[in-house]
Write a protein that holds these residues in place. Structure first.
Motif, short mmCIF file in Angstrom:
data_model
loop_
_atom_site.label_atom_id
_atom_site.label_comp_id
_atom_site.label_asym_id
_atom_site.label_seq_id
_atom_site.Cartn_x
_atom_site.Cartn_y
_atom_site.Cartn_z
N THR A 128 -4.03 7.32 35.16
CA THR A 128 -4.74 7.12 33.89
C THR A 128 -6.13 7.73 33.93
O THR A 128 -6.94 7.40 34.80
CB THR A 128 -4.85 5.61 33.57
N THR A 129 -6.40 8.62 32.99
CA THR A 129 -7.72 9.25 32.89
C THR A 129 -8.54 8.50 31.85
O THR A 129 -8.02 7.98 30.87
CB THR A 129 -7.54 10.73 32.49
N SER A 130 -9.86 8.42 32.08
CA SER A 130 -10.74 7.66 31.18
C SER A 130 -10.70 8.24 29.76
O SER A 130 -10.43 9.42 29.57
CB SER A 130 -12.18 7.72 31.70
N PRO A 131 -10.99 7.38 28.76
CA PRO A 131 -11.05 7.89 27.39
C PRO A 131 -12.02 9.07 27.24
O PRO A 131 -11.78 9.98 26.47
CB PRO A 131 -11.53 6.68 26.58
N GLU A 141 -15.33 17.63 35.49
CA GLU A 141 -15.86 18.50 36.57
C GLU A 141 -14.77 19.45 37.07
O GLU A 141 -15.08 20.52 37.58
CB GLU A 141 -16.39 17.62 37.72
N THR A 142 -13.51 19.04 36.91
CA THR A 142 -12.40 19.90 37.34
C THR A 142 -11.44 20.08 36.17
O THR A 142 -10.29 19.61 36.22
CB THR A 142 -11.67 19.26 38.55
N PRO A 143 -11.89 20.76 35.11
CA PRO A 143 -11.06 20.83 33.89
C PRO A 143 -9.73 21.55 34.14
O PRO A 143 -9.70 22.62 34.74
CB PRO A 143 -11.95 21.62 32.91
N GLY A 144 -8.67 20.88 33.68
CA GLY A 144 -7.34 21.50 33.79
C GLY A 144 -6.74 21.44 35.18
O GLY A 144 -5.58 21.83 35.37
N GLN A 145 -7.48 20.92 36.15
CA GLN A 145 -6.97 20.85 37.52
C GLN A 145 -6.34 19.49 37.78
O GLN A 145 -6.61 18.51 37.09
CB GLN A 145 -8.11 21.07 38.52
N PHE A 146 -5.54 19.41 38.80
CA PHE A 146 -4.92 18.16 39.26
C PHE A 146 -4.15 17.43 38.16
O PHE A 146 -4.46 16.28 37.82
CB PHE A 146 -5.99 17.23 39.87
N PRO A 147 -3.15 18.08 37.56
CA PRO A 147 -2.38 17.40 36.52
C PRO A 147 -1.77 16.10 37.05
O PRO A 147 -1.31 16.05 38.19
CB PRO A 147 -1.29 18.43 36.15
N GLY A 148 -1.83 15.05 36.19
CA GLY A 148 -1.34 13.73 36.61
C GLY A 148 -2.25 13.07 37.63
O GLY A 148 -1.90 12.06 38.22
N ARG A 155 -11.30 11.22 38.93
CA ARG A 155 -12.00 12.34 38.28
C ARG A 155 -13.49 12.03 38.15
O ARG A 155 -13.91 10.88 38.19
CB ARG A 155 -11.40 12.61 36.90
N SER A 156 -14.27 13.08 37.97
CA SER A 156 -15.71 12.95 37.71
C SER A 156 -16.04 13.70 36.43
O SER A 156 -15.34 14.65 36.07
CB SER A 156 -16.54 13.60 38.82
#
Ligand SMILES: [Zn+2]
Length: 348
Positions: A128-131, A141-148, A155-156
């Motif tokens: 779950t990624t933050s709203p 900080e890592t846009p589009g990286q690490f899907p799921g 994430r940061s």
């Protein structure tokens, strides 16, 4: 006519100012009185995600006061009914009405509430990624990286995105207002994704300077502008090599140099859980000039050892002791939980 309209507008502005000044004076007087009678901060950290949790906590306040608790850190994060940015609300979050009611009840029992919004790191948990990063992936900080969110801890957000602070400060202000706060905890623990090669602004940057930028931006808003005290977790300020510790409670990712780049009036919540004979971060942070709030969890033996070590420091900038709970005890049982009751008894 125009003059009269202007007159009314100025009268409204003046009334608003007087109301705000009155609220601040009242809160300030309460805090002054609280400080006089509470030389030692005996705290508990809790997550409150909805109004049911707030009500359950309100019911427990007399019991918590009876075991000596005089401060509660309430980690809310996105679990709030934000009016300024409703698109960032986690559904079913705490309402301002319940926050205000809890604050009033706590004050009558001499308990200071400090809301928390976890900043910079912890912007996802498991899948779950933050709203914030869901609605604004451009802040990632890592846009589009690490899907799921695979192969990462959390994430940061990017501390250098030009619009990040506008959004974050609005959320902090709303939480601070709802809890009538005189202090605010900004989290900042366990930030692993920083100065990422995937960020066009931060690639190749110094993690210590970037971490310090995030801290200093928050300090400018919370302390200088809003006149609140600021608290943060301490792990990113501690060098794992020098302290001979792991990458969670100490930093192995280059952020530790930030300890020399941030204001000394921040209260550092220095967390350690395991039983040790020495906790070198406590004297280290005290020697740097910070106020330090040692913070334990479980096991009980670890909490007792850290508490005893902290008491031995005999330093007026060591403000007391904080017990975290991290889901290991329900709110309606926290006032009987041994890692709270037995440890805080040492600080009365
Ligand atoms: Zn960045």
């Amino acid at each position: 006519m125009a003059k009269s309209r202007h007159g009314k507008r100025w009268a409204f502005v003046l009334a608003l100012f007087c109301w705000a000044a009155g609220v601040h004076t009242e809160a300030g007087e309460w805090l002054d009185a609280w400080r006089t009678t509470n030389r030692v901060w005996r705290g508990v950290h809790l997550m409150v995600n909805n109004d049911e949790a707030v009500t359950a906590l309100e019911d427990q306040l007399p019991k918590l006061a009876a075991v000596g608790v005089n401060t509660l850190i309430l980690e809310v994060n996105y679990n709030f009914d934000f009016e300024s940015l409703p698109e960032l609300n986690a559904p079913g979050g705490v309402t301002a009405a319940h926050a205000g009611k809890l604050t009033a009840a706590a004050r009558t029992l001499g308990i200071r509430l400090i809301p928390q919004f976890n900043c910079l790191g912890h912007q996802s948990w498991s899948k779950t990624t933050s709203p914030l990063l869901t609605k604004h992936p451009e802040f990632d900080e890592t846009p589009g990286q690490f899907p799921g969110n695979t192969n990462i801890y959390c994430r940061s957000w990017c501390p250098q995105h030009p619009d990040i602070n506008l959004v974050v400060f609005a959320l902090i202000d709303e939480l601070a207002e709802a809890f009538e706060a005189d202090a605010f905890h900004v989290g900042l623990d366990e930030v692993f994704l920083i100065a990422s090669d995937h960020c066009p602004r931060c690639k190749g940057g110094d993690p210590a300077k970037l971490f310090a930028k995030a801290v200093n931006d928050l300090h400018r808003h919370i302390v200088e502008r809003r006149k609140l005290e600021m608290l943060m977790w301490g792990d990113r300020l501690l060098d794992a090599k020098a302290m001979k510790g792991g990458e969670w409670e100490y930093a192995k990712n280059g952020t530790a140099g930030a300890v020399n780049l941030i204001p000394k009036d921040i209260v550092i919540c220095d967390w350690h859980y395991e039983k040790q004979t020495n906790y070198p971060s406590v004297p280290f942070l005290l020697a740097k000039g910070f106020r330090v709030w040692p913070s334990s969890w479980q096991p009980l033996a670890g909490a007792k050892a850290f508490s005893a070590f902290s008491r031995d420091q005999m330093n007026s900038r060591l403000v007391g002791f904080l017990c975290t709970t991290w889901g290991k005890v329900s709110i309606d049982a926290v006032a009987e939980w041994p890692p709270v009751v037995e440890v805080l008894a040492d600080w009365k």
